[in-house]
Design an enzyme around this catalytic site. Structure first.
Site, PDB file in Angstrom:
ATOM      1  N   TYR A 195      33.162  13.718  46.085  1.00 25.36           N
ATOM      2  CA  TYR A 195      32.004  12.983  46.588  1.00 25.36           C
ATOM      3  C   TYR A 195      32.429  12.182  47.820  1.00 25.36           C
ATOM      4  O   TYR A 195      33.557  11.683  47.885  1.00 25.36           O
ATOM      5  CB  TYR A 195      31.473  12.029  45.526  1.00 25.36           C
ATOM      6  CG  TYR A 195      30.897  12.711  44.300  1.00 25.36           C
ATOM      7  CD1 TYR A 195      29.821  13.577  44.401  1.00 25.36           C
ATOM      8  CD2 TYR A 195      31.418  12.460  43.029  1.00 25.36           C
ATOM      9  CE1 TYR A 195      29.279  14.192  43.266  1.00 25.36           C
ATOM     10  CE2 TYR A 195      30.892  13.067  41.899  1.00 25.36           C
ATOM     11  CZ  TYR A 195      29.818  13.926  42.033  1.00 25.36           C
ATOM     12  OH  TYR A 195      29.291  14.533  40.910  1.00 25.36           O
ATOM     13  N   PHE A 223      32.912  16.590  39.893  1.00 21.12           N
ATOM     14  CA  PHE A 223      31.598  16.253  39.327  1.00 21.12           C
ATOM     15  C   PHE A 223      31.542  14.873  38.676  1.00 21.12           C
ATOM     16  O   PHE A 223      30.454  14.418  38.308  1.00 21.12           O
ATOM     17  CB  PHE A 223      31.122  17.320  38.313  1.00 21.12           C
ATOM     18  CG  PHE A 223      30.863  18.658  38.927  1.00 21.12           C
ATOM     19  CD1 PHE A 223      29.737  18.883  39.694  1.00 21.12           C
ATOM     20  CD2 PHE A 223      31.757  19.710  38.749  1.00 21.12           C
ATOM     21  CE1 PHE A 223      29.492  20.131  40.271  1.00 21.12           C
ATOM     22  CE2 PHE A 223      31.528  20.954  39.318  1.00 21.12           C
ATOM     23  CZ  PHE A 223      30.392  21.166  40.079  1.00 21.12           C
ATOM     24  N   ASP A 242      34.515  19.853  46.983  1.00 13.87           N
ATOM     25  CA  ASP A 242      35.330  18.752  47.466  1.00 13.87           C
ATOM     26  C   ASP A 242      34.793  17.457  46.865  1.00 13.87           C
ATOM     27  O   ASP A 242      33.733  17.439  46.253  1.00 13.87           O
ATOM     28  CB  ASP A 242      35.402  18.698  49.004  1.00 13.87           C
ATOM     29  CG  ASP A 242      34.052  18.606  49.679  1.00 13.87           C
ATOM     30  OD1 ASP A 242      33.022  18.610  48.991  1.00 13.87           O
ATOM     31  OD2 ASP A 242      34.030  18.523  50.917  1.00 13.87           O
ATOM     32  N   HIS A 262      25.229  27.038  41.347  1.00 11.70           N
ATOM     33  CA  HIS A 262      25.697  25.655  41.348  1.00 11.70           C
ATOM     34  C   HIS A 262      24.650  24.746  40.708  1.00 11.70           C
ATOM     35  O   HIS A 262      23.441  24.993  40.843  1.00 11.70           O
ATOM     36  CB  HIS A 262      25.959  25.213  42.796  1.00 11.70           C
ATOM     37  CG  HIS A 262      26.766  23.971  42.906  1.00 11.70           C
ATOM     38  ND1 HIS A 262      26.203  22.709  42.822  1.00 11.70           N
ATOM     39  CD2 HIS A 262      28.098  23.771  43.088  1.00 11.70           C
ATOM     40  CE1 HIS A 262      27.137  21.800  42.955  1.00 11.70           C
ATOM     41  NE2 HIS A 262      28.295  22.418  43.107  1.00 11.70           N
TER      42      HIS A 262
END
Length: 235
Positions: free
Chosen positions: A82, A93, A80, A202
């Protein structure tokens, strides 16, 4: 009560029916007819009206608008947006120019440097990737300030799953980069007979050392694209 309803209607129509790239309109219209969409729109519109939500509403579909369906050659899945002020702008990202680079993106840059020898940029803005055909898609497209995962389960996942399925069905030779458990859960939506799927932990500081570092996904992506006559990504 009528005034509140009118404001909500304004938010609903002005923010949730924002312009969308023509190549994605067919998918959007098909999804809009499904039962989950009206409650999702209402809930998100209400949240923008009564709280601080990221990204700004006009940027909810930035990933789609910068990367039309017919140009998608790589998909990178985030979870989701920031959830701190100024960071989210509709690309997984990525952060706007002038915003400090978040830890996960710093690790992505670190792996790129190790993999293909590119010096880390000073900006965390990944629009340059999107404009080359990299779909930077979060599986949930909005979030409340300071509350990661706060809009999970609202219905966004149905919409973004449909995006993944559409890319898999309508495109060929796309590289899907699935980092972390959440992204890997989408693997069954992808036709691996005509696309390349690369998985890794991740890039978060909590997990990057478990196999994201050293995954060499960026060179592998470009090798695959070149093998199929496609232009490699300038990472």
């Amino acid at each position: 009560m009528r005034m509140v309803t009118s404001i909500l209607d304004h938010v609903y129509y002005s923010y949730m029916d924002i312009p969308l790239a023509p190549s994605w309109q067919k998918l959007y219209q098909a999804e809009s007819a499904k039962p989950y969409v009206s409650p999702l729109k209402a809930r998100v519109a209400h949240s923008y009206l009564h709280g601080v939500i990221y990204p700004p509403a006009q940027q909810i579909f930035t990933a789609l608008n910068l990367c039309p369906l017919e140009e998608v050659c790589v998909v990178i899945l985030g979870q989701d947006p920031y959830h701190s002020e100024g960071q989210a702008h509709g690309l997984a990202f990525s952060v706007p120019d002038g915003i400090p680079i978040p830890p996960s993106l710093r690790n992505i840059y670190k792996e790129i440097g190790s993999d293909i020898g590119i010096k880390a940029p000073t900006s965390g803005n990944l629009e340059r990737w999107a404009e080359q055909g990299v779909l930077l898609l979060n599986t949930t497209l909005t979030v409340a300030t300071g509350a990661p995962g706060s809009h999970a389960g609202w219905g966004w996942e149905h919409f973004t799953d449909a995006i993944i399925k559409t890319v898999s069905t309508e495109r060929e030779h796309v590289v899907f980069l699935l980092w972390g458990t959440h992204a890997k859960a989408k693997i069954d939506f992808i036709d691996r007979s005509k696309h390349l799927v690369l998985t890794a932990p991740h890039p978060s500081p909590l997990s990057a050392h478990r196999g994201f570092f050293g995954c060499r996904h960026f060179s592998k992506t470009n090798e695959y694209l070149k093998q199929h006559g496609l232009k490699p990504i300038d990472w």
